[in-house]
Write an enzyme that holds these catalytic residues in place. Sequence first.
Site, PDB file in Angstrom:
ATOM      1  N   LYS A  23       0.784  -1.151  -0.054  1.00 15.32           N
ATOM      2  CA  LYS A  23       0.046   0.072   0.070  1.00 15.32           C
ATOM      3  C   LYS A  23       0.879   1.003  -0.082  1.00 15.32           C
ATOM      4  CE  LYS A  23      -1.626   1.473   4.034  1.00 15.32           C
ATOM      5  NZ  LYS A  23      -1.051   2.846   4.439  1.00 15.32           N
ATOM      6  N   ASN A  24       2.112   1.267   0.869  1.00 14.33           N
ATOM      7  CA  ASN A  24       2.606   2.431   0.940  1.00 14.33           C
ATOM      8  C   ASN A  24       3.505   2.722  -0.294  1.00 14.33           C
ATOM      9  OD1 ASN A  24       1.207   3.134   3.308  1.00 14.33           O
ATOM     10  ND2 ASN A  24       2.924   2.293   4.773  1.00 14.33           N
ATOM     11  N   CYS A  33      -4.050   7.640   9.966  1.00 10.61           N
ATOM     12  CA  CYS A  33      -4.330   6.876  11.227  1.00 10.61           C
ATOM     13  C   CYS A  33      -3.680   7.915  12.427  1.00 10.61           C
ATOM     14  CB  CYS A  33      -3.237   5.870  11.627  1.00 10.61           C
ATOM     15  SG  CYS A  33      -4.109   4.502  10.626  1.00 10.61           S
ATOM     16  N   ARG A  79       2.274  13.945  13.754  1.00  6.83           N
ATOM     17  CA  ARG A  79       2.351  13.562  12.247  1.00  6.83           C
ATOM     18  C   ARG A  79       2.655  14.870  11.606  1.00  6.83           C
ATOM     19  NH1 ARG A  79      -0.318   8.273   9.834  1.00  6.83           N
ATOM     20  NH2 ARG A  79       1.737   8.015   9.136  1.00  6.83           N
ATOM     21  N   ASP A 115       5.205   0.061  12.111  1.00  3.09           N
ATOM     22  CA  ASP A 115       4.114  -0.572  11.540  1.00  3.09           C
ATOM     23  C   ASP A 115       3.962  -2.058  12.147  1.00  3.09           C
ATOM     24  OD1 ASP A 115       3.259   1.882  10.485  1.00  3.09           O
ATOM     25  OD2 ASP A 115       3.526   1.172   8.301  1.00  3.09           O
ATOM     26  N   ARG A 140      -8.595  -0.102   5.611  1.00  2.00           N
ATOM     27  CA  ARG A 140      -7.500   0.670   4.770  1.00  2.00           C
ATOM     28  C   ARG A 140      -6.436   0.158   4.200  1.00  2.00           C
ATOM     29  NH1 ARG A 140      -5.582   5.198   8.188  1.00  2.00           N
ATOM     30  NH2 ARG A 140      -4.348   5.173   6.558  1.00  2.00           N
TER      31      ARG A 140
END
Length: 430
Positions: A22-23, A117, A122, A305, A397
């Site tokens: 995904k990233n 998230c 962040r 993660d 997600r």
Amino acid sequence: MEQYIIKGGNPLVGEVEISGAKNAALGILAAAIMTDDTVLIENLPDVRDINVLLEAMESIGVRVERLTRHAVMLNSAQIGDVRVDYEHIKRIRGSYYLIGALLGKYKRAEVLLPGGCNIGSRPIDLHIKGFKALGAKVTIRNGFIIAKADHLHGSHIFLDTVSVGATINIMTAAAMAEGYTIIENCAREPHVVDVANFLNSMGANIKGAGTDVIRIRGVQRLHRTEYSVIPDQIEAGTFMFAAAATKGDVMVKNVIPKHLEATTAKLLEIGCEVEEFDSAVRVVAAKRLCSTNVKTLPYPGYPTDMQPQIGVTLALARGTSIVTESIFENRFKYMDELARMGADVRVEGNTAIITGVEKLSGACVSAPDLRAGAALVIAALAAEGVTVVDDIVYIQRGYEEFDVKLRSLGAEIEKVSNEKEALKFRLRCG
Ligand code: UD1
């Protein structure tokens, strides 16, 4: 509202195919708009964050043709607007990659500030610092980040903190800046390398991705390409810990074992057997696992993660473990949920002290964020009795068909959207 309902206790056994990362895909899709030619991207994960980014790209005029569930053809010749105000974009983090891509190509970008998230504050100051060093003026107005430049020029940029997002974003913009850019103290994550490889396949000139210095010679034009996204190392690691926590035996397929080294090392330390193949790893947990200490770090260190997944596994291991979170300050919210399941956990600042118990027991818990949500599912699979996990929209997600893949390994898990469906599951599972 959808929930997962899970009857724990079955060891996971079998084979599972890992989806695209995904990233990496978020950075690649955004960078794909930098050419007017048509680009084919394969091995995309079919997850919510990716679909939201594609919708946002369509909203500014990118032509998105879905060839299959995992492949898209993109054409960005008709982008009519550099203002991305697609409302749902606020929910995803990777939306900020559109700033670097639009700024690089059109020297102007206006994008709603990113969400994602809630795992810490962040900030995006390093992204902004990088864009400014490349000659852009950057302001934040009415919830938008606005970046403009008469022309972008190469620069020598030092990142104060190792940041995946800032590295990818600045590298992307610099790919089409005039002259030479050096970015120091870069993130070395596999998805940084994947985005660099993708840009190079379109004609960019980027060297050093995967080390802490990236050198970019800007080009005026990027061209068509066909590209396949790398496998998702976090999804892979999640299934590896699911095998460990349930005392299972799982072959995790379509992975790059090198990207999983930190996870593999911890699994070996706590007593699992891990066998590596060319594009698969097999995790076997034949006996009760033992405690360890772990600290999250930028790649190649242990990934933040993957912190909740090891946390829930250690909750069942013999002895006391210390987990230190050094990247995001708010990543232990799942500990309260785990305590409801009978775990012996204590959080002090950025450290969790976990004393393993013999058994966890089913409870009603809520997913506080994407990775912690997946970790609570692992806890539920290893627990006695039935667990209901709420707020699974977070999990969706980033995990493609999480429940389907787990079921194929023997898990008793169902996605339900009302009491009647939940009751049916409870009756069926006894
Ligand atoms: C990305 C991943 C996320 C992962 C994280 C760390 C995406 C979409 N998300 O997030 O899943 O948990 O990398 O591997 O790829 N920081 C600053 N200023 C900035 C940017 C970051 O201080 O401008 C700090 C952050 O607060 C954090 C650290 O740098 O403490 C690392 O963050 P970063 O690597 O940027 O994370 P993301 O790119 O947001």
